[in-house]
Design an enzyme around this catalytic site. Structure first.
Site: not given
Length: 699
Positions: A456, A485
């Site tokens: 993340d 990400e």
């Protein structure tokens, strides 16, 4: 033990982080700059962890004095390719606002608003900046109203990055290994492939030096008699710009491994993302385990779970305990049982690793806010006056979700660093040895439990730490998967870091095609974007129509477009991802799984996954153009080609069937449905009636 890692490559204007690996927070580390270009004014950093910004092209060599000895870190710096441009916006595109409170945000300031301020020239907001060629996304924010920010792109012309790939083989004499580099010029480059330079480097962690590499053009010869243990060889291609570096590992027995390649199983995997607390009711690991037969029925082989660690939020991205599962979901043992059940079904499990930030409620943040000495540097604290907000914005404290702040012993108000309007998740400080040691321990805690990490806010964590994570993970499991990400997509994350990357380029193209803003033919341009963007050929792109951060495609674009978009994701190269519920007709992005939803859509997804699984061309083949005729801009067709198979794919984003006439002969059986097609025969080119997708083998 503390070696800072492989050689690093950058251009003037970029930064490189220097840091010891596996650091002891209580130890002393000292950097020395022992080599640099003659006119460079760069000096050695004074801290153990620091970002340097080389000022001239050339080679830089640093030495790190650590408790485990002296280590070398080389940095190769290439010329500055940035160009002066301006990020503009017409003031009328913003809602009612105070011009003095408009800020700009984007990758150039790591998505922090109220930090950079444009000028207003007539009716145009303008922010001048130097950026590299390519597409740059930025947003203008009126005051603190992040939700009404206006986002747009600017395209900066210029050459793309070249690419390089290394292959090695043992010589027939069994006395040496030859490593060969294949270099490809970037888009719009003035260099031909033969004109590109290729530079080779030994890895300073290994016993061989550059002098031990017998370099002849694009080949390197390594005498096996000189090789007592495995050694790494790096290469970078150089034109107007430099490539992402590739690396191979040469073993004393003559074996050569490509270190950057993703795990073999990932090459044709289909991913399914579950928003954990919405998939079952109630949400628990035991309930998830009982749903594994459903996952099996979809044909997926990789499951991505949103965070499962302790958190005060439903989504789980505000972590309060990195070493235990969330109490409402179940115990560590129950989680392990669920993972084991997935493995029995042939499904690997990817764990959402959230290490850019912690929850505001995390104990470390409380102690940093209270200025407990050992935790004072765990977060980045800035004076209130430097972050573009006023004291009134802090009223109400944590309960009001105002920016995280503290009052120091010097009676100064400080605000913790955060991205966007994410007040509840302050960014941790990777300049802290304690933080690096802590999150390395987090990785070690889970790396043997699951099969991969979806990382993340990967763009908020330094490249050097991701390289350390990648090496650590592969030391435990050489089939471990790392998915990033990043905003925006950045090819540099493929350099010894991540196997798979969010394909936001294709995502936005599918949305715009789906709602009629672009012709369907633009799909192929978007699918080929990774090459233009400089991603190396070993990178996998995760392709999707929606995820837990986006609105549902069905809601935005309608059922007909969704069926075509889903088919695109599952028939194009890359790693397709299905977001839970899209196959059941879900219309809200984090809603309860509609188990009583649309089984027709589920059957459609199952058939597409099965077709991909049964076709080497669909699962691993290359993408090629297809000449065809169709009376609609809502249609696109292409081919996928493997050694033993070629297939044609036709997609229709519109609501009415369209006749598509390819210029080649095709088989009459649709690989998705298994049905005989209604083919209107012609002497050369049969006509196919395409409702949503047709996949046929070429004769």
């Amino acid at each position: 033990m503390h070696h800072p890692g492989p050689p690093r490559f950058c251009a003037v204007g970029e930064t490189v982080e220097l840091a010891p690996r596996a650091p002891d927070p209580d130890a002393d580390y000292e950097w020395t700059l022992v080599e640099k270009p003659a006119e460079s004014e760069l000096s050695a950093p004074e801290a153990a962890v620091a970002e340097i910004e080389p000022d001239l092209p050339g080679s830089y060599r640093f030495e790190l004095e650590s408790p485990a000895g002296t280590h070398e870190q080389r940095v190769r710096v290439f010329p500055d390719v940035r160009r002066e441009t301006s990020f503009d916006l017409d003031r009328t595109e913003l809602p009612d606002h105070d011009p003095d409170e408009v800020s700009i945000m984007g990758p150039f300031n790591e998505h922090r608003f109220a930090r950079e301020w444009p000028t207003l020239e007539g009716d145009t907001y303008r922010y001048e900046i130097e950026v590299q060629p390519g597409t740059h996304r930025y947003g203008y924010v009126p005051g603190e109203d992040f939700e009404n920010a206006v986002w747009t792109n600017v395209e900066i012309p210029g050459p793309g990055r070249p690419r390089v790939r290394l292959e090695g083989k043992i010589e027939e004499s069994d006395e040496a290994v030859t490593v060969t580099a294949e270099a490809t010029p970037g888009t719009d480059s003035e260099y031909a492939a033969a004109d590109l330079e290729v530079e080779f480097y030994a890895d300073d962690r290994d016993p061989l030096s550059d002098d031990d590499l017998e370099i002849d053009g694009r080949e390197v010869r390594i005498d096996l008699a000189d090789l007592e243990e495995a050694t790494r060889v790096h290469a970078v291609a150089v034109g107007e710009r430099h490539s992402v570096a590739d690396v191979v590992v040469v073993h004393p027995d003559g074996r050569v491994d490509r270190a950057n390649d993703p795990p073999e199983w990932a090459e044709d995997a289909v991913v399914y993302e579950i928003f954990v607390r919405s998939f079952t009711d109630p949400a628990s690991f035991e309930a998830l385990e009982r749903r594994v037969p459903y996952l099996e029925s979809l044909g997926i082989d990789c499951l991505w779970l949103t965070p499962v660690l302790e958190s005060p939020t439903e989504h789980g991205y505000h972590t309060t305990d990195y070493f235990d599962t969330a109490a409402d979901l179940g115990t560590r043992e129950e989680f392990a049982s669920f993972v084991d059940r997935c493995h029995e079904a042939g499904i690997r499990v990817v764990f959402d690793l959230v290490i850019n930030h912690t929850a505001r409620e995390h104990a470390a943040f409380d102690m940093s806010a209270a200025q407990v000495p050992e935790y004072d540097d765990w977060y980045v604290w800035e004076p209130l006056e430097d972050v573009g907000i006023g004291a009134a914005d802090l009223e109400g404290g944590r309960d009001a979700d105002s920016p995280p702040s503290r009052v120091t012993t010097e009676e100064r108000i400080e605000v913790a660093d955060y991205y966007f309007n994410w007040h509840g998740i302050p960014n941790v400080n990777y300049d802290s040895l304690a933080v690096r040691s802590f999150f390395r321990a987090v990785v070690e805690e889970w790396v043997d439990v699951v099969d991969g990490f979806r990382c993340d806010v990967a763009w908020g964590v330094p490249h050097g730490f991701w390289k350390e994570v990648a090496d650590l993970a592969r030391d435990h499991n050489d089939e471990f998967l790392l998915l990033d990400e990043t905003i925006p997509r950045e090819p540099g994350y493929a350099e010894g870091e991540f196997d798979v990357h969010y394909d936001t380029t294709l995502y936005y193209a599918l949305r715009e095609i789906g709602n009629g803003q672009r012709a369907a033919d633009d799909l192929l341009e978007a699918a080929r974007a990774p090459e233009r963007e400089g991603f190396p050929d070993w990178s996998l792109q995760m392709r999707y129509v929606e995820n837990h951060d986006e609105t549902r495609y069905l809601t935005d674009c309608g059922e007909a477009a969704q069926r075509a978009a889903v088919a695109a994701v599952l028939t194009l190269p890359g790693m397709p991802m299905i977001y839970y519920g899209q196959e059941r007709g879900a219309t809200e992005y984090r809603q309860r799984m509609p188990w009583e939803g649309d089984s027709r859509a589920t059957t459609y997804h199952r058939r597409l996954v099965a077709a991909r699984r049964d076709s080497e061309a669909l699962s691993r083949g290359t993408l090629a153009d297809l000449e065809y005729e169709a009376d609609s801009e809502r249609v696109v067709a292409f081919t996928r080609e493997a050694d033993a198979e070629r297939v044609a794919v036709a997609l229709n984003f519109g609501s009415d069937p369209v006749e598509v006439t390819p210029d080649v002969l095709v088989d009459s059986v649709d690989l998705v449905t298994g049905d005989e097609l209604a083919v209107e025969d012609g002497t050369e080119s049969p006509t196919l009636e395409v409702e949503d997708v047709v996949v046929v083998r070429l004769e």
